[in-house]
Design an enzyme around this catalytic site. Structure first.
Site, PDB file in Angstrom:
ATOM      1  N   ARG A  36     -70.859 -19.066  47.063  1.00 26.18           N
ATOM      2  CA  ARG A  36     -71.547 -17.573  47.009  1.00 26.18           C
ATOM      3  C   ARG A  36     -72.199 -17.024  48.336  1.00 26.18           C
ATOM      4  NH1 ARG A  36     -69.277 -16.066  42.591  1.00 26.18           N
ATOM      5  NH2 ARG A  36     -70.612 -13.983  42.362  1.00 26.18           N
ATOM      6  N   GLY A  75     -73.273 -23.108  35.408  1.00 26.75           N
ATOM      7  CA  GLY A  75     -72.756 -22.166  36.290  1.00 26.75           C
ATOM      8  C   GLY A  75     -71.867 -20.925  35.234  1.00 26.75           C
ATOM      9  N   ARG A  76     -70.520 -21.624  36.280  1.00 26.35           N
ATOM     10  CA  ARG A  76     -69.417 -20.356  35.735  1.00 26.35           C
ATOM     11  C   ARG A  76     -68.641 -21.571  34.577  1.00 26.35           C
ATOM     12  NH1 ARG A  76     -68.732 -21.118  41.981  1.00 26.35           N
ATOM     13  NH2 ARG A  76     -68.206 -18.899  42.529  1.00 26.35           N
ATOM     14  N   ARG A 131     -68.565 -29.470  37.176  1.00 24.44           N
ATOM     15  CA  ARG A 131     -67.925 -28.883  36.019  1.00 24.44           C
ATOM     16  C   ARG A 131     -67.432 -30.466  34.804  1.00 24.44           C
ATOM     17  NH1 ARG A 131     -68.610 -25.906  38.396  1.00 24.44           N
ATOM     18  NH2 ARG A 131     -67.799 -23.908  39.840  1.00 24.44           N
ATOM     19  N   ASP A 156     -77.653 -27.371  41.505  1.00 25.18           N
ATOM     20  CA  ASP A 156     -76.798 -26.427  40.606  1.00 25.18           C
ATOM     21  C   ASP A 156     -75.306 -26.284  42.366  1.00 25.18           C
ATOM     22  OD1 ASP A 156     -76.265 -23.669  40.151  1.00 25.18           O
ATOM     23  OD2 ASP A 156     -76.345 -23.510  41.732  1.00 25.18           O
ATOM     24  N   GLY A 178     -71.175 -26.568  41.206  1.00 24.89           N
ATOM     25  CA  GLY A 178     -70.047 -27.416  41.385  1.00 24.89           C
ATOM     26  C   GLY A 178     -69.596 -28.964  40.287  1.00 24.89           C
ATOM     27  N   THR A 229     -85.050 -17.260  43.417  1.00 25.34           N
ATOM     28  CA  THR A 229     -83.916 -17.710  44.956  1.00 25.34           C
ATOM     29  C   THR A 229     -84.334 -17.681  45.461  1.00 25.34           C
ATOM     30  OG1 THR A 229     -82.158 -17.281  42.545  1.00 25.34           O
ATOM     31  CG2 THR A 229     -81.595 -18.016  44.763  1.00 25.34           C
ATOM     32  N   LYS A 235     -84.915 -21.834  43.935  1.00 23.10           N
ATOM     33  CA  LYS A 235     -83.869 -22.489  43.626  1.00 23.10           C
ATOM     34  C   LYS A 235     -82.947 -21.764  45.208  1.00 23.10           C
ATOM     35  CE  LYS A 235     -79.898 -20.959  41.178  1.00 23.10           C
ATOM     36  NZ  LYS A 235     -78.626 -20.142  42.361  1.00 23.10           N
ATOM     37  N   HIS A 246     -75.472 -22.246  45.952  1.00 24.03           N
ATOM     38  CA  HIS A 246     -75.089 -21.560  45.210  1.00 24.03           C
ATOM     39  C   HIS A 246     -73.307 -20.152  44.787  1.00 24.03           C
ATOM     40  CE1 HIS A 246     -77.560 -16.953  44.696  1.00 24.03           C
ATOM     41  NE2 HIS A 246     -76.112 -16.700  43.766  1.00 24.03           N
ATOM     42  N   ARG A 263     -67.809 -11.511  50.238  1.00 31.91           N
ATOM     43  CA  ARG A 263     -66.893 -12.247  48.822  1.00 31.91           C
ATOM     44  C   ARG A 263     -65.702 -11.176  49.726  1.00 31.91           C
ATOM     45  NH1 ARG A 263     -72.504 -12.605  44.747  1.00 31.91           N
ATOM     46  NH2 ARG A 263     -73.937 -13.970  45.725  1.00 31.91           N
ATOM     47  N   TYR A 306     -85.348 -12.439  41.826  1.00 36.91           N
ATOM     48  CA  TYR A 306     -84.322 -12.074  42.720  1.00 36.91           C
ATOM     49  C   TYR A 306     -85.841 -11.729  43.650  1.00 36.91           C
ATOM     50  CZ  TYR A 306     -79.992 -13.773  42.739  1.00 36.91           C
ATOM     51  OH  TYR A 306     -79.010 -14.313  42.713  1.00 36.91           O
ATOM     52  N   GLN A 345     -84.984 -16.191  36.401  1.00 38.51           N
ATOM     53  CA  GLN A 345     -84.927 -15.921  37.231  1.00 38.51           C
ATOM     54  C   GLN A 345     -85.482 -14.861  38.182  1.00 38.51           C
ATOM     55  OE1 GLN A 345     -82.140 -14.522  39.074  1.00 38.51           O
ATOM     56  NE2 GLN A 345     -82.548 -14.916  40.502  1.00 38.51           N
TER      57      GLN A 345
END
Length: 371
Positions: free
Chosen positions: A267, A318-319, A299, A295, A297, A163, A240, A264, A172, A137, A135
């Protein structure tokens, strides 16, 4: 939690169990960095509410005794339609960081996306044997961009993911309140020659990571930048950060092989549309001209099935991966991926879907549920 306690602890039976273990293991400031989102965190909650709002319409008498979760993502074999999302600074949550997560991805048979801001070098992550994508940036230093692409290719990465939704880092508030900065043993290994950068220095009333990325990332990207990147690499190119179907169409017309529908993880723009709600229109706009990944949410395995039914080829997780890494290192990530695959297989079987192709043909309805 000590090593002995981890070994004695019962295996988690849900991702919520893993999340609780991760929260107990992490410093509160690091937990806020992992879990937090921008602004009032409206989108973070909306991503989950939008998944809840999707109801699957199962088929019966299809003869399915056990679903086959295998698929191909960007030409690579995958044991399920899941790749590990690019996430920065994974040594924040476990000393082995991306190396442990990539090894777990290899064991589970899913791709691992290496972040530009990973805390291990792309070369070191690639040698774990995982299917790796890189990925990017886009940086102010164009020469550094070119160097990163060349390094990813030389390391054996099988796709390049750019991205495009970070012209600046979303504000944040958890990180701002905490004055969050990286500890000196954690750095952006692909970028930094030494441990001390803006990301390590505390700034009054701001996040050190926001200061660092503002200095490093190129703002004001255009489609011309994407065309330049397409011309520079022969790797499959993934864009992305797409939410508008017009941008999705423009991306594939510019040579992208895939797009990732993503806000994201909540975020960036607070108030953006939930990714899963944007998915059907994007999938329709892309048609058969590229792959569509989702991507933000996700779970669990049932969420993966919902994404397939709404037009995605696969999802980025992700998380929950960071939860597993924090709770148990490589084994913890393996447990997370195992739970997702088990739930996906069971959900597909209960919905009468033999494979991913059948999952894509499921009907969905909106329930009108709200968070």
């Amino acid at each position: 939690m000590t090593v002995a306690e981890v070994l004695k602890a019962p295996d988690p039976v849900s991702l919520d169990d893993v999340r609780a273990d991760a929260r107990a293991a992490l410093d509160p400031g690091v937990w806020d960095f992992v879990e937090g989102a921008s602004g009032t965190e409206t989108v973070l909650a909306a991503n989950r509410a939008a998944f809840t709002d999707v109801a699957l319409v199962p088929r019966v008498l299809t003869g399915v005794a056990e679903a086959d979760t295998r698929t191909r993502l960007l030409g690579s074999h995958a044991a399920m339609p899941v790749a590990i999302a690019p996430m920065a600074y994974q040594r924040l949550v476990h000393e082995d960081g991306e190396l442990a997560a990539a090894q777990a991805a290899r064991t589970a048979g899913v791709p691992f996306v290496v972040s530009t801001l990973s805390s291990h070098r792309v070369e070191d992550i690639a040698v774990t044997g995982a299917t790796t994508w890189f990925q990017l940036y886009c940086l102010r230093d164009r020469a550094k961009n070119h160097e990163l692409v060349a390094r990813a290719e030389a390391a054996g990465c099988e796709a390049l993911m750019v991205t495009v939704d970070v012209p600046l880092m979303g504000r944040r508030l958890r990180d701002v309140r905490n004055g969050f900065a990286l500890p000196h043993h954690v750095r952006a290994a692909n970028l930094d020659s030494g441990p001390a950068t803006e990301a390590h220095r505390r700034f009054g009333g701001d996040s050190a990571l926001a200061v660092h990325t503002s200095a490093a990332f190129a703002p004001g990207l255009t489609w011309r930048d994407l065309a330049e990147l397409r011309a520079r690499t022969s790797l499959p190119l993934v864009v992305k950060g797409i939410l508008d179907q017009r941008d999705a169409r423009a991306a594939v017309d510019a040579g992208a092989d895939a797009v990732v529908v993503s806000n994201h993880g909540g975020r960036q723009l607070d108030g953006a549309i939930p990714s899963v709600r944007a998915l059907p229109a994007v999938a329709e706009a892309v048609g058969g001209d590229g792959e569509v990944l989702l991507d933000s949410g996700v779970r669990g395995g049932t969420d993966v099935l919902k994404a397939l039914a709404l037009g995605a080829r696969g999802v980025l997780l992700g998380r929950p991966v960071l939860w597993g890494l924090a709770a148990g290192g490589e084994r913890g990530v393996e447990q997370v991926l195992g739970l997702v695959r088990t739930e996906l297989s069971q959900s597909m079987t209960l919905a009468g879907c033999a494979d991913a192709t059948a999952a894509a043909e499921l009907r969905t309805e909106r329930t009108g549920a709200r968070a």
